[in-house]
Design an enzyme around this catalytic site. Structure first.
Site, PDB file in Angstrom:
ATOM      1  N   PRO A 130       0.807  -1.220   0.000  1.00  0.00           N
ATOM      2  CA  PRO A 130       0.000   0.000   0.000  1.00  0.00           C
ATOM      3  C   PRO A 130       0.846   1.278   0.000  1.00  0.00           C
ATOM      4  CG  PRO A 130      -0.300  -1.258   2.054  1.00  0.00           C
ATOM      5  CD  PRO A 130       0.567  -2.076   1.165  1.00  0.00           C
ATOM      6  N   GLU A 165       2.869  -7.675   8.900  1.00  0.00           N
ATOM      7  CA  GLU A 165       2.989  -6.224   9.101  1.00  0.00           C
ATOM      8  C   GLU A 165       3.827  -5.569   8.020  1.00  0.00           C
ATOM      9  OE1 GLU A 165       1.308  -4.278  11.414  1.00  0.00           O
ATOM     10  OE2 GLU A 165       0.310  -6.226  11.371  1.00  0.00           O
ATOM     11  N   ARG A 204      -3.499  -8.220 -20.565  1.00  0.00           N
ATOM     12  CA  ARG A 204      -4.472  -7.903 -21.626  1.00  0.00           C
ATOM     13  C   ARG A 204      -3.956  -6.824 -22.590  1.00  0.00           C
ATOM     14  NH1 ARG A 204      -8.350  -4.522 -21.235  1.00  0.00           N
ATOM     15  NH2 ARG A 204     -10.041  -5.988 -21.595  1.00  0.00           N
ATOM     16  N   ASP A 208     -11.708   0.705 -24.689  1.00  0.00           N
ATOM     17  CA  ASP A 208     -11.953   0.471 -23.269  1.00  0.00           C
ATOM     18  C   ASP A 208     -11.967   1.763 -22.482  1.00  0.00           C
ATOM     19  OD1 ASP A 208     -12.239  -2.251 -23.072  1.00  0.00           O
ATOM     20  OD2 ASP A 208     -10.081  -2.579 -23.211  1.00  0.00           O
TER      21      ASP A 208
HETATM   22  N1  ADE Z   1      -0.803  -5.154  -0.034  1.00  0.00           N
HETATM   23  C1  ADE Z   1      -1.673  -4.770   0.916  1.00  0.00           C
HETATM   24  N2  ADE Z   1      -2.446  -3.763   0.486  1.00  0.00           N
HETATM   25  C2  ADE Z   1      -2.044  -3.480  -0.801  1.00  0.00           C
HETATM   26  C3  ADE Z   1      -2.452  -2.547  -1.782  1.00  0.00           C
HETATM   27  N3  ADE Z   1      -3.426  -1.652  -1.562  1.00  0.00           N
HETATM   28  N4  ADE Z   1      -1.816  -2.549  -2.954  1.00  0.00           N
HETATM   29  C4  ADE Z   1      -0.802  -3.421  -3.184  1.00  0.00           C
HETATM   30  N5  ADE Z   1      -0.388  -4.333  -2.306  1.00  0.00           N
HETATM   31  C5  ADE Z   1      -0.991  -4.375  -1.110  1.00  0.00           C
END
Ligand code: ADE
Length: 243
Positions: free
Chosen positions: A87, A114, A152, A167
């Site tokens: 994230p 974590e 794709r 698309d």
């Molecule tokens: N791992 C945990 N959350 C994630 C996300 N939003 N994007 C990519 N990998 C992740």
């Protein structure tokens, strides 16, 4: 293209890659997807992949050694991008998908717990990707999203019918509304223009619908969208509520 995926949960990944467009791309030899269990690269008796964080705190951290051993076993004479799904990465979008579609080989690392020992990030990883501003339980679903959007794009991955379709996002605009038979369903009619057989009119209507839809739903996309001067002028009028 070859995509290597490092994960603690290889079973999570097999399903989506053996169906539909990705399966066809694999069958056609356009992409090879190789899945590795990080646990197979441990060298201790108990196959430990994670440990407590130095300095204390909640949760476990993925150890650097098994990930490093897995990455090193894959790296060969080619330039390999090593991408961590996290994230904290740069946000994935169509442009990033197109960029990755130009690579011949990449390694996707699915994080868990974590997080991943920072030294993996610093010394092994060349790119970090997030699929959105939310936290998943692991990188597997994110890897599937990335693989799908990238594969794709590969020439020959889509059938002729799918490929010619404009698309959502490929032009920087959302896609126009689509209809199929029946012409009237429960009294709800298909827009007349689509039944007219006038291809120029249909193309104009679709383009206009794409622009209107993007303005209403995702005005942020319009900044970068590929619009003609005339379309920009129409858009400005729409924004001012004149149309
Ligand atoms: N791992 C945990 N959350 C994630 C996300 N939003 N994007 C990519 N990998 C992740």
């Amino acid at each position: 293209m070859r995509i290597h995926i490092l994960t603690l949960f290889p079973n999570m990944l097999s399903g989506p890659f053996s169906e539909s467009i990705i399966k066809r791309a694999v069958d056609r030899g356009l992409v090879e997807i190789v899945i590795y269990n990080i646990r197979d690269y441990t060298s201790d008796r108990h196959h430990v992949v994670d440990d407590y964080p130095f300095g204390g705190g909640q949760g476990m951290v993925l150890k650097p050694e098994p990930i490093s051993a897995a990455v090193e076993s894959i790296k060969n004479e080619y330039e390999v991008s090593v991408i961590l799904l996290t994230p904290q990465g740069r946000l994935f979008n169509q442009m990033v998908a197109e960029e990755l579609a130009g690579y011949s080989e990449m390694i996707l690392i699915c994080g868990h717990y974590e997080g991943v020992d920072e030294r993996v990030r610093e010394h092994l990883v060349t790119d970090e990707i997030s699929i959105g501003d939310y936290v998943l339980s692991g990188g597997e679903l994110a890897a599937m999203v990335v693989v799908d959007a990238v594969v794709r794009q590969l020439p020959g991955a889509l059938g002729a019918e799918e490929a010619v379709r404009e698309d959502s996002h490929s032009s920087g605009l959302l896609e126009y509304p689509q209809y199929t038979r029946p012409r009237v369903f429960q009294g709800w009619e298909v827009p007349q223009v689509l039944l007219s057989g006038n291809h120029a009119e249909i193309a104009r209507w679709r383009r206009e619908q794409s622009i209107i839809r993007t303005l209403r739903r995702r005005p942020d996309l319009l900044e970068r969208a590929d619009l003609s001067r005339e379309e920009r002028m129409v858009l400005e009028r729409m924004k001012r509520g004149e149309e």
